[in-house]
Write an enzyme that holds these catalytic residues in place. Sequence first.
Site, PDB file in Angstrom:
ATOM      1  NE  ARG A   1      56.279  24.036  28.326  1.00  0.00           N
ATOM      2  CZ  ARG A   1      55.854  23.463  29.444  1.00  0.00           C
ATOM      3  NH1 ARG A   1      54.692  22.806  29.434  1.00  0.00           N
ATOM      4  NH2 ARG A   1      56.542  23.520  30.557  1.00  0.00           N
TER       5      ARG A   1
ATOM      6  N   GLY B   1       0.793  -1.223   0.000  1.00  0.00           N
ATOM      7  CA  GLY B   1       0.000   0.000   0.000  1.00  0.00           C
ATOM      8  C   GLY B   1       0.826   1.274   0.000  1.00  0.00           C
TER       9      GLY B   1
ATOM     10  NE  ARG C   1      -6.064   8.157   7.285  1.00  0.00           N
ATOM     11  CZ  ARG C   1      -6.656   7.299   8.125  1.00  0.00           C
ATOM     12  NH1 ARG C   1      -7.196   6.183   7.652  1.00  0.00           N
ATOM     13  NH2 ARG C   1      -6.704   7.550   9.414  1.00  0.00           N
TER      14      ARG C   1
END
Length: 458
Positions: free
Chosen positions: A440, A12, A16
Site C-alpha cells: 500500500r 396435450g 388453459r
Amino acid sequence: MEHLKAIILAAGEGTRMKSKKPKVLHEIMKKSMLDYVMDTAKGCGAQAICVVIGHQAEAVREAAARQDVVFAVQTERKGTGHAVKMAGDFIEDDKDILILYGDTPLITAKTLKSVIAEHREAQNSVTVVSAVVQDPTGYGRIIRNVDGQFVKSVEHKDASEEEKAVREINTGIYVFHGRDLKQALGRLKNDNAQGEYYLPDCLEILLRDGKRVGAYIAADEREFFGVNSRVQLAEAAAILKERINRRHMENGVTIVDPMHTYIGADVTIGRDTVLLPGCVLEGNTMIGEDCQIGPNSRLTDMHLGDGVTFQSSTGLESTIGSGTTVGPFAYIRPNCRIGEKVKIGDFVEVKNSNIGNGTKIPHLSYVGDTDAGEKINFGCGSIMVNYDGEKKHRTTIADHVFVGCNVNLVAPVNIAQGAYIAAGSTITKDVPEDVLAVARARQTVIKGWKTKRVQKKS
C-alpha cells in the site's frame, strides 16, 4: 415389479395454462409435473416407460430425455385411445401396461403398487382406478351391479340422472394386460360427436369378450388431481407441500411453520434438524442431523453435514461440512466445497472455491475461484480479484494465513503458509511463508490543502 411397463400420456397442449411452455413441463418446487409422474412410474416398479408426446414434442423430449424413457409421437390429438395406439410398438403381450398422465403429479407409487397387486391377484384383463369424490360433475362414473362388480364406465354427458348421482369416478388411470390392451385398441371406434378414440371404451370391449374388468377405489382422491391451469398448479403444489412436510416431521424434523416452508420431493433431511419459517429447499438437497436452517433461506442441490447453521442465506450446488455456520445474508454459489467448522458470515459471497476446515470469513468479503486451506482468517472486506477482463484465475491460500481488512488478492497468486497480509494491501505477487506482506502507498499529509481548495473555489 416384474413384467410391468408404463405409458405416460403427455401430448396435450394445455391451452388453459396460457403458456408458451408445454403443460407437463410446468414445475412444482423446481421439478416438472412430468418428472414427478416418471419417478412415480419407476417407483412402483415399471421396468420401461414410454412417453407419448405431441404438442411441442421436441421440448418435452429434451426435458424427459434425462430419464431412461422412450417416446411415441401423437401428431394429431384424437383422444386418449388414439394416444395409447401411438405407443403400440411398446406394448408387449406378456406385460402389464400401466397408463398414466403427465399432468397428474400427486399420484403415489404406494397407491399404484396396490392397484397392480389387486389387478394381478384378481387376474383382471384391466383394472381401472376409481375414487369417491364429493362433487363428481364432469367426470366419468363407475357403475357397479348390486354385487359391487364393475359394469361400465360412463361419461358425464352420456350418464342418466341415476348414474349422475354416483360419486365414484373414473380417474383415467388403468392397468391393462398387454395382449388384451392390443386387441381392444384394434377395435376402438371414433363414432362419437368428437370423432375421437376413447380409452374407456376398451373396458366395454373387454367386458363383451367375457374378460375380467375390475375397479380399484383409491383411498385419497387428491392423488388423481389433474392440472389444467395455473390455479390448479398452485392447488397441486399446496397438496404436495403439505404431504412432503408431514413426511419429514414424522421422520424427526422440526418445521416451525409448515405453511411457510417449501421442501422439494427429492430433499433428504436428518433427524433433529430445525427448519425456521421461510425456508425453500430444492432439487437433490441433503441436510444432515441437528442442523438449523433459516429463517428465509434457500438451498438448491446442496449437501450439508451435521450441525450446520444456515441463516437467512442462499446456497446453490455446493457442499458444506459439519459444524459450519453460514449467514446471515451469505451467498454460496455453485461448485463450492466448504469444510467443517467454517464461518461464512454476513454479506459474504463464495463461488467455485474450496474452503478448508476452521477457516473464518466473517463479513463483507468475496471469495471466488479460490483454494483456501485450514484455519485462515479473512478480515472484513477481503476480495479475491479473480477476473482480468478476459479470463478467470485462481488464488491459492495455504493454512494459517491471516488476511487483513480491505485486502485485494489479485489472481493468479499464491499465499504460503503462515503469512500475514497487512490491511489495505493489494497483493499481485506470490507471498512466502511466515512473512508480513504490505502493499500500500505510504501515507502523505499535505498541509494547507483545504485552504487552497477553498480559495480556488471562491
